[in-house]
Design a protein around this motif. Sequence first.
Motif, PDB file in Angstrom:
ATOM      1  N   PRO A 595     -24.615  77.998  26.418  1.00 35.92           N
ATOM      2  CA  PRO A 595     -25.945  78.637  26.305  1.00 35.92           C
ATOM      3  C   PRO A 595     -25.878  80.162  26.316  1.00 35.92           C
ATOM      4  N   ALA A 596     -25.058  80.745  27.188  1.00 36.73           N
ATOM      5  CA  ALA A 596     -24.956  82.210  27.253  1.00 36.73           C
ATOM      6  C   ALA A 596     -24.371  82.779  25.971  1.00 36.73           C
ATOM      7  N   LEU A 597     -23.360  82.102  25.434  1.00 34.74           N
ATOM      8  CA  LEU A 597     -22.749  82.585  24.191  1.00 34.74           C
ATOM      9  C   LEU A 597     -23.698  82.412  23.012  1.00 34.74           C
ATOM     10  N   ALA A 598     -24.473  81.347  23.011  1.00 32.29           N
ATOM     11  CA  ALA A 598     -25.464  81.150  21.945  1.00 32.29           C
ATOM     12  C   ALA A 598     -26.472  82.293  21.949  1.00 32.29           C
ATOM     13  N   GLU A 599     -26.896  82.688  23.140  1.00 32.84           N
ATOM     14  CA  GLU A 599     -27.846  83.792  23.256  1.00 32.84           C
ATOM     15  C   GLU A 599     -27.225  85.099  22.778  1.00 32.84           C
ATOM     16  N   ALA A 600     -25.938  85.316  23.118  1.00 33.22           N
ATOM     17  CA  ALA A 600     -25.260  86.546  22.701  1.00 33.22           C
ATOM     18  C   ALA A 600     -25.087  86.602  21.190  1.00 33.22           C
ATOM     19  N   LEU A 601     -24.749  85.477  20.580  1.00 34.26           N
ATOM     20  CA  LEU A 601     -24.581  85.436  19.121  1.00 34.26           C
ATOM     21  C   LEU A 601     -25.901  85.702  18.417  1.00 34.26           C
ATOM     22  N   THR A 602     -26.967  85.074  18.911  1.00 36.01           N
ATOM     23  CA  THR A 602     -28.285  85.264  18.301  1.00 36.01           C
ATOM     24  C   THR A 602     -28.734  86.723  18.415  1.00 36.01           C
ATOM     25  N   ALA A 603     -28.495  87.316  19.594  1.00 40.39           N
ATOM     26  CA  ALA A 603     -28.882  88.715  19.801  1.00 40.39           C
ATOM     27  C   ALA A 603     -28.119  89.649  18.866  1.00 40.39           C
ATOM     28  N   ALA A 604     -26.882  89.257  18.513  1.00 42.55           N
ATOM     29  CA  ALA A 604     -26.064  90.083  17.620  1.00 42.55           C
ATOM     30  C   ALA A 604     -26.359  89.796  16.149  1.00 42.55           C
ATOM     31  N   GLY A 605     -27.291  88.869  15.881  1.00 40.94           N
ATOM     32  CA  GLY A 605     -27.676  88.583  14.503  1.00 40.94           C
ATOM     33  C   GLY A 605     -26.817  87.564  13.792  1.00 40.94           C
ATOM     34  N   PHE A 606     -26.023  86.776  14.537  1.00 38.11           N
ATOM     35  CA  PHE A 606     -25.150  85.777  13.922  1.00 38.11           C
ATOM     36  C   PHE A 606     -25.874  84.441  13.781  1.00 38.11           C
ATOM     37  N   THR A 607     -25.709  83.828  12.627  1.00 36.09           N
ATOM     38  CA  THR A 607     -26.138  82.445  12.431  1.00 36.09           C
ATOM     39  C   THR A 607     -24.934  81.547  12.658  1.00 36.09           C
ATOM     40  N   TYR A 608     -25.117  80.490  13.429  1.00 39.75           N
ATOM     41  CA  TYR A 608     -23.977  79.624  13.730  1.00 39.75           C
ATOM     42  C   TYR A 608     -24.385  78.159  13.616  1.00 39.75           C
ATOM     43  N   LEU A 609     -23.381  77.306  13.505  1.00 37.27           N
ATOM     44  CA  LEU A 609     -23.579  75.871  13.353  1.00 37.27           C
ATOM     45  C   LEU A 609     -23.188  75.149  14.632  1.00 37.27           C
ATOM     46  N   SER A 610     -23.575  73.873  14.712  1.00 39.90           N
ATOM     47  CA  SER A 610     -23.115  72.982  15.781  1.00 39.90           C
ATOM     48  C   SER A 610     -21.965  72.143  15.252  1.00 39.90           C
ATOM     49  N   PRO A 611     -21.120  71.606  16.129  1.00 39.58           N
ATOM     50  CA  PRO A 611     -19.979  70.791  15.667  1.00 39.58           C
ATOM     51  C   PRO A 611     -20.436  69.658  14.755  1.00 39.58           C
ATOM     52  N   GLY A 612     -19.702  69.477  13.666  1.00 38.71           N
ATOM     53  CA  GLY A 612     -20.026  68.414  12.721  1.00 38.71           C
ATOM     54  C   GLY A 612     -20.879  68.882  11.564  1.00 38.71           C
ATOM     55  N   GLU A 613     -21.647  69.985  11.753  1.00 44.16           N
ATOM     56  CA  GLU A 613     -22.427  70.531  10.643  1.00 44.16           C
ATOM     57  C   GLU A 613     -21.477  71.202   9.658  1.00 44.16           C
ATOM     58  N   GLU A 614     -21.778  71.057   8.389  1.00 48.93           N
ATOM     59  CA  GLU A 614     -20.849  71.508   7.350  1.00 48.93           C
ATOM     60  C   GLU A 614     -20.893  73.015   7.162  1.00 48.93           C
ATOM     61  N   THR A 615     -19.724  73.646   7.282  1.00 50.73           N
ATOM     62  CA  THR A 615     -19.647  75.079   7.043  1.00 50.73           C
ATOM     63  C   THR A 615     -19.791  75.386   5.563  1.00 50.73           C
ATOM     64  N   THR A 616     -20.362  76.526   5.275  1.00 50.26           N
ATOM     65  CA  THR A 616     -20.517  76.990   3.890  1.00 50.26           C
ATOM     66  C   THR A 616     -20.004  78.419   3.817  1.00 50.26           C
ATOM     67  N   GLN A 617     -19.949  78.965   2.621  1.00 47.84           N
ATOM     68  CA  GLN A 617     -19.529  80.361   2.472  1.00 47.84           C
ATOM     69  C   GLN A 617     -20.507  81.301   3.167  1.00 47.84           C
ATOM     70  N   GLU A 618     -21.775  80.886   3.267  1.00 44.80           N
ATOM     71  CA  GLU A 618     -22.782  81.728   3.900  1.00 44.80           C
ATOM     72  C   GLU A 618     -22.740  81.609   5.429  1.00 44.80           C
ATOM     73  N   THR A 619     -22.447  80.425   5.934  1.00 44.22           N
ATOM     74  CA  THR A 619     -22.418  80.195   7.386  1.00 44.22           C
ATOM     75  C   THR A 619     -21.078  79.581   7.747  1.00 44.22           C
ATOM     76  N   ARG A 620     -20.195  80.426   8.283  1.00 49.43           N
ATOM     77  CA  ARG A 620     -18.826  79.983   8.540  1.00 49.43           C
ATOM     78  C   ARG A 620     -18.470  79.978  10.026  1.00 49.43           C
ATOM     79  N   LEU A 621     -19.470  80.190  10.875  1.00 50.79           N
ATOM     80  CA  LEU A 621     -19.231  80.233  12.320  1.00 50.79           C
ATOM     81  C   LEU A 621     -19.818  78.989  12.977  1.00 50.79           C
ATOM     82  N   THR A 622     -19.028  78.334  13.810  1.00 51.22           N
ATOM     83  CA  THR A 622     -19.479  77.157  14.555  1.00 51.22           C
ATOM     84  C   THR A 622     -19.263  77.402  16.042  1.00 51.22           C
TER      85      THR A 622
END
Length: 683
Positions: A595-622
């Motif tokens: 939860p803390a890391l999710a908040e930090a990523l969102t605050a930094a403007g990163f879009t991220y996925l959950s495990p199992g969601e398919e990565t794309t060229q646009e969203t490559r962080l899980t």
Amino acid sequence: MSTPPDPLTHERTHLADSRSALRAMREDAEALDIRDVTANWVNAAVLRNQIDERIKSLADLAHTPLFFGRLDYLHAPGADQAEGADGERFYIGRRHVHDAGGDPMVIDWRAPVSQPFYRASKKDPMDIRLRRRFGYTGGDLTAYEDERLSDPTETARTSALLQREIERPRVGPMRDIVATIQPEQDEIVRSGLGGTVCVQGGPGTGKTAVGLHRVAYLLYAHRDRLARTGTLVIGPNRSFLHYIEQVLPALGELEVQQATVEDLVARVEVRGRDEASAALVKGDARMAEVLRRAIRSHVTPPTEPVVVVRGSRRWRVPAYELEEIVRELQARDMRYGAAREALPRRIAHAVLVQMERAGEAPDDRVQDAVARNSAVKTAVKAVWPPVDPAKLVLRLLTDDAFLAAHADGLLSDEEQKAILWTGKVPRGVKTARWSMADAVLIDEASDLVARTQSLGHVVLDEAQDLSPMQYRAVGRRCTTGSATVLGDLAQGTTPWATRSWDEALRHLGKDDAVVEELTAGFRVPREVIAYASRLLPSIAPGLAEVESVREAPGALAVHEVGSAGELDAAVVDACREALGREGSTGLIAADARVPALAEALTAAGFTYLSPGEETTQETRLTLVPATLAKGLEYDYVVLDEPAAVVDGEPDLRTGLRRLYVALTRAVSGLTVLHTTALPPELA
């Protein structure tokens, strides 16, 4: 005199012609008219479905190479030679393609003639003059590489194209390894359907891919049989299954079912969670005998005769004869339900014997009528009553006297106390807060009542985390078939994790399985696997360390951050740096830190996925909780606070195993960030 085309132009022409031929095969399938070739609408529906599946399998995937290799044979086939012809050339691909005249343009990788592509070497060329590998960029054929295996003047060398394919960035779901299968992997892939194979493989050895390709091979070699009996791939969780779900369709296999163990035993809704002490006892193989005793206890020796009235005659089966019938059925150790169904017919047979002695000539219709007689039904219900598996397990878990009676000599008083439900007893099956271990017990009880249907072949991945009772649940699904068991003893992270494959295979019911070990690593860089392997003496003593074939200087970075307040920012910076490279990035952290890391990523403007969601060229962080990391892989991994990963588990050994899993998810680079001191086993 015209100049012959250069080899690359020639191969591109063959690729274009092969794609045209595949398109023609698909059009032929689409044009099939079945209106006048079936006897009824049912046959027509079945045939239509088969044709639709055939059309799907002939799809030309633009970014999936139609062929990836070529074999040029030396000689015509002989009694002891390969299946080639003099000067004959075969293109090896994911599926068979033929031209309008039926001549092959691409050979399926599973065909016998394709085997030398994976196993031929300078030492044993297998009658191959030349092996050619192809390189692709965005679906276009851009390179080739030749090995002249029968030329004594040419030295063996590592294939650059092969290495490049292995190291290709991981974006999207798991892909097949059909172009890069190694000889030791190919032996497992092509092993026969009749035997069960257990593959022990460390991180990056390709055991999951080997298991999936083995399914594809078996479906090719034994399609009719497996079409009747079915195949199933079992994974540890939904995220994992989603990650691997595109591998078999890419190989042209669309009918293989995928499930978790939870799916297999989903006879009740799982809403509860066991303490580790209770889960250990419920998952122990001794519970199978407790359940068997409890079910058989429902059989009551008859004390009254059965009197059957037919017309003016009365036929009497005495109690001692009924008791003998019951005793004989019990001695046969039949399923409870099957014996219960047999009992009325056995009683009816005893009546028919009396009828024949009296001079009558009863037939099967008379026996059926006697078996349905109300007096017989009443006797069967009293002697051999129906058993509801869920109600039986509920009684075992809530009635201490009932449990004690059937666990005597099997479970200690402390173990019985651990699994008994405390507090308010649920009113019934639907209101009970069943745990996963309870569902497995119900599945076992159900099989004791009625036999579970067996499949032709089952692939069980991440098997090291199963309890003995879960192994039994899987084994019931392949009693008359075979299995491919995949796992790594060093990655067992449950309290009941597998201690040895011999023990696991015994619970699975496959004592005669062959255990193979893969020790060559193709995914994790050498520097990273060597770092993670520092944990092996503590988590799996005696297990061979993976020897990675991948050289990636600078793949490992371990940084201590000054304070806990600075850690989140350092993690975000590490993710930003990783995303500046090509490929996917996984941020792995202890579940409590997510939860803390999710908040930090969102605050930094990163879009991220959950495990199992398919990565794309646009969203490559899980963002990956450590408990869900198993079986997944990313080009770059940022690992947050290793000590927290260890502390998130109930004991040190399990925590270190969880850390070993997290450390070995990286394909190209691993960055470890921590403020707390690293575990001594790793430092």
